[in-house]
Design a protein around this motif. Structure first.
Motif, PDB file in Angstrom:
ATOM      1  N   ALA A  80       0.806  -1.216   0.000  1.00  0.00           N
ATOM      2  CA  ALA A  80       0.000   0.000   0.000  1.00  0.00           C
ATOM      3  C   ALA A  80       0.843   1.272   0.000  1.00  0.00           C
ATOM      4  O   ALA A  80       0.311   2.370  -0.179  1.00  0.00           O
ATOM      5  CB  ALA A  80      -0.929   0.003   1.213  1.00  0.00           C
ATOM      6  N   ARG A  81       2.151   1.134   0.182  1.00  0.00           N
ATOM      7  CA  ARG A  81       3.030   2.301   0.276  1.00  0.00           C
ATOM      8  C   ARG A  81       3.594   2.691  -1.094  1.00  0.00           C
ATOM      9  O   ARG A  81       3.953   1.826  -1.897  1.00  0.00           O
ATOM     10  CB  ARG A  81       4.181   2.024   1.242  1.00  0.00           C
ATOM     11  N   ALA A  82       3.715   4.002  -1.320  1.00  0.00           N
ATOM     12  CA  ALA A  82       4.258   4.487  -2.581  1.00  0.00           C
ATOM     13  C   ALA A  82       5.735   4.139  -2.735  1.00  0.00           C
ATOM     14  O   ALA A  82       6.214   3.911  -3.852  1.00  0.00           O
ATOM     15  CB  ALA A  82       4.064   6.002  -2.683  1.00  0.00           C
ATOM     16  N   ASP A  83       6.474   4.095  -1.629  1.00  0.00           N
ATOM     17  CA  ASP A  83       7.920   3.863  -1.731  1.00  0.00           C
ATOM     18  C   ASP A  83       8.282   2.399  -1.960  1.00  0.00           C
ATOM     19  O   ASP A  83       9.463   2.053  -2.014  1.00  0.00           O
ATOM     20  CB  ASP A  83       8.664   4.406  -0.508  1.00  0.00           C
ATOM     21  N   VAL A 116       0.472  -1.857  11.989  1.00  0.00           N
ATOM     22  CA  VAL A 116       1.129  -2.471  10.832  1.00  0.00           C
ATOM     23  C   VAL A 116       1.628  -1.418   9.855  1.00  0.00           C
ATOM     24  O   VAL A 116       2.647  -1.609   9.180  1.00  0.00           O
ATOM     25  CB  VAL A 116       0.178  -3.474  10.150  1.00  0.00           C
ATOM     26  N   GLU A 117       0.942  -0.279   9.784  1.00  0.00           N
ATOM     27  CA  GLU A 117       1.386   0.787   8.890  1.00  0.00           C
ATOM     28  C   GLU A 117       2.718   1.383   9.341  1.00  0.00           C
ATOM     29  O   GLU A 117       3.538   1.788   8.507  1.00  0.00           O
ATOM     30  CB  GLU A 117       0.320   1.883   8.796  1.00  0.00           C
ATOM     31  N   SER A 118       2.942   1.458  10.655  1.00  0.00           N
ATOM     32  CA  SER A 118       4.228   1.944  11.165  1.00  0.00           C
ATOM     33  C   SER A 118       5.337   0.963  10.827  1.00  0.00           C
ATOM     34  O   SER A 118       6.438   1.362  10.401  1.00  0.00           O
ATOM     35  CB  SER A 118       4.146   2.153  12.683  1.00  0.00           C
ATOM     36  N   LEU A 119       5.061  -0.314  11.001  1.00  0.00           N
ATOM     37  CA  LEU A 119       6.041  -1.336  10.631  1.00  0.00           C
ATOM     38  C   LEU A 119       6.372  -1.243   9.150  1.00  0.00           C
ATOM     39  O   LEU A 119       7.549  -1.296   8.755  1.00  0.00           O
ATOM     40  CB  LEU A 119       5.494  -2.721  10.964  1.00  0.00           C
ATOM     41  N   ALA A 120       5.349  -1.092   8.316  1.00  0.00           N
ATOM     42  CA  ALA A 120       5.563  -1.000   6.868  1.00  0.00           C
ATOM     43  C   ALA A 120       6.365   0.240   6.497  1.00  0.00           C
ATOM     44  O   ALA A 120       7.084   0.240   5.495  1.00  0.00           O
ATOM     45  CB  ALA A 120       4.230  -1.008   6.141  1.00  0.00           C
ATOM     46  N   ALA A 121       6.264   1.300   7.289  1.00  0.00           N
ATOM     47  CA  ALA A 121       7.034   2.518   7.023  1.00  0.00           C
ATOM     48  C   ALA A 121       8.498   2.331   7.406  1.00  0.00           C
ATOM     49  O   ALA A 121       9.383   2.960   6.812  1.00  0.00           O
ATOM     50  CB  ALA A 121       6.440   3.691   7.804  1.00  0.00           C
ATOM     51  N   TRP A 122       8.769   1.485   8.379  1.00  0.00           N
ATOM     52  CA  TRP A 122      10.147   1.267   8.842  1.00  0.00           C
ATOM     53  C   TRP A 122      10.907   0.264   7.991  1.00  0.00           C
ATOM     54  O   TRP A 122      12.128   0.378   7.837  1.00  0.00           O
ATOM     55  CB  TRP A 122      10.134   0.781  10.290  1.00  0.00           C
ATOM     56  N   LEU A 123      10.231  -0.718   7.454  1.00  0.00           N
ATOM     57  CA  LEU A 123      10.932  -1.784   6.736  1.00  0.00           C
ATOM     58  C   LEU A 123      11.728  -1.290   5.525  1.00  0.00           C
ATOM     59  O   LEU A 123      12.841  -1.784   5.285  1.00  0.00           O
ATOM     60  CB  LEU A 123       9.946  -2.888   6.337  1.00  0.00           C
ATOM     61  N   PRO A 124      11.240  -0.336   4.722  1.00  0.00           N
ATOM     62  CA  PRO A 124      12.070   0.164   3.630  1.00  0.00           C
ATOM     63  C   PRO A 124      13.381   0.784   4.117  1.00  0.00           C
ATOM     64  O   PRO A 124      14.422   0.654   3.452  1.00  0.00           O
ATOM     65  CB  PRO A 124      11.179   1.207   2.952  1.00  0.00           C
ATOM     66  N   ARG A 125      13.351   1.456   5.267  1.00  0.00           N
ATOM     67  CA  ARG A 125      14.568   2.043   5.825  1.00  0.00           C
ATOM     68  C   ARG A 125      15.580   0.956   6.208  1.00  0.00           C
ATOM     69  O   ARG A 125      16.776   1.083   5.957  1.00  0.00           O
ATOM     70  CB  ARG A 125      14.213   2.878   7.066  1.00  0.00           C
ATOM     71  N   ILE A 126      15.084  -0.117   6.783  1.00  0.00           N
ATOM     72  CA  ILE A 126      15.963  -1.210   7.181  1.00  0.00           C
ATOM     73  C   ILE A 126      16.492  -1.951   5.957  1.00  0.00           C
ATOM     74  O   ILE A 126      17.675  -2.295   5.876  1.00  0.00           O
ATOM     75  CB  ILE A 126      15.218  -2.171   8.125  1.00  0.00           C
ATOM     76  N   ALA A 127      15.614  -2.183   4.977  1.00  0.00           N
ATOM     77  CA  ALA A 127      16.020  -2.903   3.769  1.00  0.00           C
ATOM     78  C   ALA A 127      17.066  -2.130   2.972  1.00  0.00           C
ATOM     79  O   ALA A 127      17.893  -2.734   2.282  1.00  0.00           O
ATOM     80  CB  ALA A 127      14.795  -3.175   2.897  1.00  0.00           C
ATOM     81  N   GLN A 164      19.679   2.943  17.652  1.00  0.00           N
ATOM     82  CA  GLN A 164      21.068   3.237  17.312  1.00  0.00           C
ATOM     83  C   GLN A 164      21.379   2.833  15.875  1.00  0.00           C
ATOM     84  O   GLN A 164      22.090   3.543  15.157  1.00  0.00           O
ATOM     85  CB  GLN A 164      22.009   2.512  18.268  1.00  0.00           C
ATOM     86  N   ALA A 165      20.854   1.707  15.442  1.00  0.00           N
ATOM     87  CA  ALA A 165      21.170   1.196  14.102  1.00  0.00           C
ATOM     88  C   ALA A 165      20.363   1.882  13.009  1.00  0.00           C
ATOM     89  O   ALA A 165      20.892   2.151  11.917  1.00  0.00           O
ATOM     90  CB  ALA A 165      20.934  -0.311  14.059  1.00  0.00           C
ATOM     91  N   TYR A 166      19.091   2.177  13.267  1.00  0.00           N
ATOM     92  CA  TYR A 166      18.195   2.636  12.197  1.00  0.00           C
ATOM     93  C   TYR A 166      17.445   3.934  12.508  1.00  0.00           C
ATOM     94  O   TYR A 166      16.616   4.355  11.704  1.00  0.00           O
ATOM     95  CB  TYR A 166      17.159   1.545  11.892  1.00  0.00           C
TER      96      TYR A 166
END
Length: 276
Positions: free
Chosen positions: A18-21, A180-191, A245-247
């Motif tokens: 559902a995210r544009a990024d 779940v939307e917050s998790l989905a926003a964070w995963l691209p940063r981690i990936a 610290q990591a992300y």
């Protein structure tokens, strides 16, 4: 970079789509992913959102471990990093302060937690520094469909169908809930820059389950909260110090979760009224 997500129809997979990024990401179901390897060409990072539900009711089996089967395919793709979505259930019960952190020795007490722990260990042996394990708190959201049995799913169904939420524990029990939307926003940063090791992902604080129920009911516009048992059951929150610290991920504020629950209650009400 190219990211592939296995488990496109899963709760988290749908939130990612559902995210544009994530428009350029590759999404596929786990059966397709295990049937052939051509989709791995050019992939830099793999996120698996799929899990065999049989492992929630039967002992761990290598044949049902989707994470392990995917990781074995990466032997011929040394450029691919792997994000494993694990669970706070691996830790087992929290101590009196409710805090769960990465240095704790795993002590899972249910089949789901035991299966995730088995997968984590197997993947570390296969992938080494290419593996990032993310232990998730209670991921929540709009969960009326899909047969989920989470706290939010059961509370939402009960409120929509019966006009009430029933707690079988003390309403003062605090748990870590992550939209779940917050998790989905964070995963691209981690990936985009995965680091090897283990990291918690959650709100970073506990919220009383009675408060969650109150906010859902308030958003819904009516309803009652019943408590059938006052047991002190399964309080916990995830310490996000290592993740911050990591992300630079610091969790979510209580006000954000309140507003999220109010909006979810409103959505439940609108859909209930529309169905009449």
């Amino acid at each position: 970079m190219t990211v592939a997500v296995v488990g496109a129809s899963s709760f988290i997979g749908r939130a990612l789509q559902a995210r544009a990024d994530t428009a350029s990401w590759r999404f596929l179901d786990w059966r397709t992913a295990l049937a052939e390897d051509a989709w791995l060409d050019g992939v830099d990072c793999l996120i698996n959102c799929a899990f065999d539900p049989v492992l929630k009711r039967e002992p761990y089996s290598v044949a049902r471990d989707i994470d392990l089967q995917l990781a074995e395919r990466l032997r011929d793709y040394p450029q691919i990093n792997y994000l494993m979505l694990s669970s706070r259930m691996v830790y087992g019960p929290a101590a009196a302060d409710g805090r769960l952190h990465e240095a704790l020795s795993p002590q899972p007490i249910n089949l789901y937690g035991a299966a995730k722990w088995q997968s984590e260990q197997a993947l570390r042996g296969l992938l080494g520094p290419r593996l990032t394990v993310l232990r998730l708190s209670n991921v929540c959201g709009y969960e009326l469909g899909g047969g989920r049995q989470s706290f939010f799913a059961m509370a939402s169904r009960s409120l929509s169908e019966q006009g009430r939420i029933v707690l079988d524990m003390s309403p003062f029990i605090e748990r870590d809930f992550l939209p779940v939307e917050s998790l989905a926003a964070w995963l691209p940063r981690i990936a985009a820059a995965p680091r090897p090791g283990l990291f918690n992902l959650g709100a970073g604080q506990g919220t009383a389950t009675g408060r969650i129920a109150q906010w859902l009911i308030q958003g819904y516009g009516e309803g009652e909260l019943l408590v059938s048992n006052l047991r002190e059951h399964d309080p916990f929150w995830l310490d996000l110090s290592a993740t911050a610290q990591a992300y630079d991920i610091h969790g979510i504020e209580a006000a954000q979760l309140r507003d999220y629950c109010l909006a979810l209650g409103q959505r439940l009400r609108l859909e209930k009224d529309a169905s009449r």
